[in-house]
Design an enzyme around this catalytic site. Structure first.
Site, mmCIF file in Angstrom:
data_model
loop_
_atom_site.group_PDB
_atom_site.id
_atom_site.type_symbol
_atom_site.label_atom_id
_atom_site.label_comp_id
_atom_site.label_asym_id
_atom_site.label_seq_id
_atom_site.Cartn_x
_atom_site.Cartn_y
_atom_site.Cartn_z
ATOM 1 N N LYS A 173 -13.811 -36.866 4.258
ATOM 2 C CA LYS A 173 -12.503 -37.464 3.955
ATOM 3 C C LYS A 173 -11.796 -37.581 5.305
ATOM 4 O O LYS A 173 -11.148 -36.655 5.772
ATOM 5 C CB LYS A 173 -11.732 -36.568 2.992
ATOM 6 C CG LYS A 173 -10.692 -37.267 2.135
ATOM 7 C CD LYS A 173 -9.663 -38.041 2.904
ATOM 8 C CE LYS A 173 -8.575 -37.202 3.506
ATOM 9 N NZ LYS A 173 -7.688 -37.967 4.419
ATOM 10 N N GLU A 176 -6.568 -41.022 7.036
ATOM 11 C CA GLU A 176 -6.277 -42.368 6.527
ATOM 12 C C GLU A 176 -5.579 -43.226 7.583
ATOM 13 O O GLU A 176 -5.325 -44.397 7.370
ATOM 14 C CB GLU A 176 -5.447 -42.278 5.239
ATOM 15 C CG GLU A 176 -4.062 -41.659 5.364
ATOM 16 C CD GLU A 176 -4.064 -40.130 5.339
ATOM 17 O OE1 GLU A 176 -4.999 -39.499 5.878
ATOM 18 O OE2 GLU A 176 -3.094 -39.554 4.786
ATOM 19 N N ARG A 177 -5.265 -42.608 8.750
ATOM 20 C CA ARG A 177 -4.547 -43.384 9.765
ATOM 21 C C ARG A 177 -5.481 -44.179 10.670
ATOM 22 O O ARG A 177 -5.095 -45.178 11.244
ATOM 23 C CB ARG A 177 -3.675 -42.444 10.605
ATOM 24 C CG ARG A 177 -2.562 -41.843 9.747
ATOM 25 C CD ARG A 177 -1.580 -41.089 10.575
ATOM 26 N NE ARG A 177 -1.592 -39.670 10.248
ATOM 27 C CZ ARG A 177 -0.880 -38.764 10.871
ATOM 28 N NH1 ARG A 177 -0.094 -39.100 11.861
ATOM 29 N NH2 ARG A 177 -0.944 -37.502 10.524
ATOM 30 N N CYS A 281 -5.557 -31.459 20.246
ATOM 31 C CA CYS A 281 -5.310 -30.047 19.949
ATOM 32 C C CYS A 281 -5.653 -29.181 21.148
ATOM 33 O O CYS A 281 -5.308 -28.012 21.180
ATOM 34 C CB CYS A 281 -6.105 -29.610 18.733
ATOM 35 S SG CYS A 281 -7.849 -29.614 19.056
ATOM 36 N N GLU A 383 4.476 -27.191 17.667
ATOM 37 C CA GLU A 383 3.592 -28.188 18.299
ATOM 38 C C GLU A 383 4.299 -29.543 18.289
ATOM 39 O O GLU A 383 4.761 -29.998 17.245
ATOM 40 C CB GLU A 383 2.289 -28.274 17.476
ATOM 41 C CG GLU A 383 1.296 -29.278 18.027
ATOM 42 C CD GLU A 383 0.036 -29.365 17.161
ATOM 43 O OE1 GLU A 383 0.133 -29.333 15.920
ATOM 44 O OE2 GLU A 383 -1.055 -29.474 17.745
#
Ligand code: NAD
Length: 499
Positions: A173, A176-177, A281, A383
């Site tokens: 999955k 979605e971007r 990250c 963050e």
């Protein structure tokens, strides 16, 4: 408008849920495609295809599975430019960096090519009279991975490389971007010889993720994304009896000791803080100079070099970095910058309000530099995930170690010094999962493992490397006895021991 479809059972499948997400062109700010968001029937179709394909795939001998990985590696190399262009067009990272994203995933595939060796078990001959013991690693079955937007090639390959090589079927999955590259990767896996159904790509949002986490046929969930979601995925998945690894957010520090080579350190910091617009990250958004003299010298050099950075469209070969992923994320980063100002930090360089001629709608943000940031500020604690570097001044080595060690995140950290003694002490003491010594982005190579501490990682096994193989397999231990013919052992009602 282009539609981005699911990939189920070895082919692209148009979404039928009626729900979709917008995929932006970060260079223009315009919607460039629509991605289908799965409903429960589509999720079920992916699970059923995966379950059916997994049985035969697990029985395929490991050397044959490795051959598919080898072929996939070759296809990645052959399609590198095409994949990088597609990746960059949806994510916004510059092309050279997009190639790096694919290359780092490819290196995990290279590691997965060694799966016959990695799956070899352990054997003890003569553990007792006529008794031999062996341990084998078996695949889990159908497993799922949920990935973030910022590495749409590398992170899916971190997961499906070891998982599929180990004999599992995988449902990805992706974010979605920027969902197109994962579908292309799945197509290339089929071209490499993977049986249909072993790798499926299901697009979706929270509903799809929840459906995967709670589905009884899915045995393990690998997640990478922000910490709050990672933690809830970990909790829900564990509650449903699944094996879960969930990597979260980060706030990595770069400690600069007075003896560091400042020119090299600044060069390293610029790439690590602003590369990919800070959307990594393992970015270094916090720099901690030790002592006022180091801080002043470092700040002066940073200011000089930041002025030379070029922000441009992702296809600009001269650009150091491109636009942010979308307008909402840009607004979030800008809000953090304002919070920093309101909290009393000194905004030395303000990159807001920049408009690239000809690309006025693009999500561009020039580099920002804060000084006199303190550990109590929200903008330090959280963050930001944008092109923002914060200087937090430390008076001593001890204070510098304490900052990353006490931070809620513990993904990566770096120290810049010529002092081996100090570097060694730092590496040993600091409470962070991945440490760089004069290495600004210490992402471990493919045959080690990637994972942060504290709120940067939930679960106890890291991504890829041996941990990746361990995560996607379970150990079965067989104790066997082949008595000599005609010799009958005494009955025993006592637990067998080795006495
Ligand atoms: P995100 O948490 O918003 O999304 C990650 C994935 O979770 C996506 O596939 C998304 O569709 C899904 N998702 C979104 N909302 C959800 C919800 N409520 N419940 C369940 N799933 C949901 O992360 P992002 O913005 O795509 O990526 C950036 C974040 O990922 C940053 O925090 C970054 O530090 C982190 N990250 C961590 C690592 C690591 O290895 N530690 C690596 C890359 C990125």
């Amino acid at each position: 408008m282009r539609s981005i479809e699911h990939f189920i059972g070895g082919q692209r499948v148009a979404g039928r849920s009626g729900r979709h997400g917008d995929v932006f062109d970060p260079n223009s700010g315009q919607v460039q495609a629509r991605v289908a968001l799965a409903n429960a029937d589509e999720l079920e179709a992916a699970v059923q295809n995966a379950a059916a394909a997994q049985v035969g795939w697990a029985r395929t001998n490991p050397q044959r599975r490795a051959r598919v990985m080898f072929e996939f590696k070759h296809l990645l190399e052959k399609h590198m430019d095409e994949l990088a262009a597609l990746l960059s067009s949806e994510h916004g990272k510059v092309l050279a960096d997009a190639r790096g994203d694919i290359q780092r995933g490819l290196e995990v595939i290279e590691f997965a090519c060694g799966i016959p060796h990695l799956l070899k078990g352990e054997y003890t001959q003569g553990a007792g009279p006529g008794i031999d013991v062996y341990s084998a690693r078996q695949p889990l079955g159908v497993v799922a991975g949920i990935t973030p937007f910022n590495f749409p090639a590398m992170i899916p390959m971190w997961m499906f490389g070891p998982a599929i090589a180990s004999g599992n079927a995988f449902i990805l999955k992706p974010s979605e971007r920027d969902p197109s590259v994962p579908v292309r990767l799945a197509e290339l896996m089929i071209e490499a010889g993977l049986p249909a159904g072993v790798l499926n790509v299901l697009h979706g949002d929270k509903d799809t993720v929840d459906g995967l986490i709670t589905h009884p046929a899915i045995k393990a969930i690998s997640f990478v994304g922000s910490s709050d979601i990672a933690q809830s995925v970990y909790a829900l998945g564990s509650f449903h009896g699944k094996r879960v690894q969930a990597m979260g957010g980060a706030k990595n520090h770069g400690i600069v000791l007075p003896d560091a080579d400042l020119d090299q350190t600044v060069a390293d910091l610029l790439g690590a803080a602003y590369g990919s617009a800070g959307e990594r990250c393992m970015a270094l958004p916090v720099v901690v100079p030790v002592g006022e003299e180091t801080a002043e010298a470092l700040r002066a050099k940073l200011v000089e070099k930041i002025a030379e950075l070029r922000v441009g469209v992702s296809t600009d070969p001269q650009a150091h970095y491109g636009p942010l992923i979308n307008a909402a994320h840009k607004a979030k980063v800008e809000a953090y910058i304002q919070t920093g100002v309101d909290e009393g930090a000194e905004l030395v360089i303000d990159g807001r309000g920049f408009s690239l001629p000809g690309h006025e709608g693009g999500h561009f943000l020039k580099p920002c530099l804060f000084d006199h940031v303190t550990a109590s500020m929200t903008t330090y604690k959280e963050e930001i995930f944008g092109p923002v570097l914060q200087i937090v001044r430390a008076r001593s080595f001890e204070e510098a170690i304490a900052l990353p060690s006490r931070h809620q995140y513990g993904n990566g950290v770096a120290i810049f010094t010529r002092n081996g003694d100090a570097a060694r002490e730092f590496a040993e003491q600091v409470e962070v999962g991945m440490v760089g010594i004069n290495v600004p982005i210490p992402v471990p190579v493919a045959y080690h493992s990637f994972g942060g501490w504290k709120r940067s990682g939930f679960g106890d096994l890291n991504q890829y490397g041996l941990d990746g193989v361990r995560f996607f397999t379970r150990t079965k231990t067989v104790t066997q006895r082949w008595p000599k013919g005609g010799v009958v052992s005494d009955q025993s009602f006592v637990i067998p021991t080795m006495r």
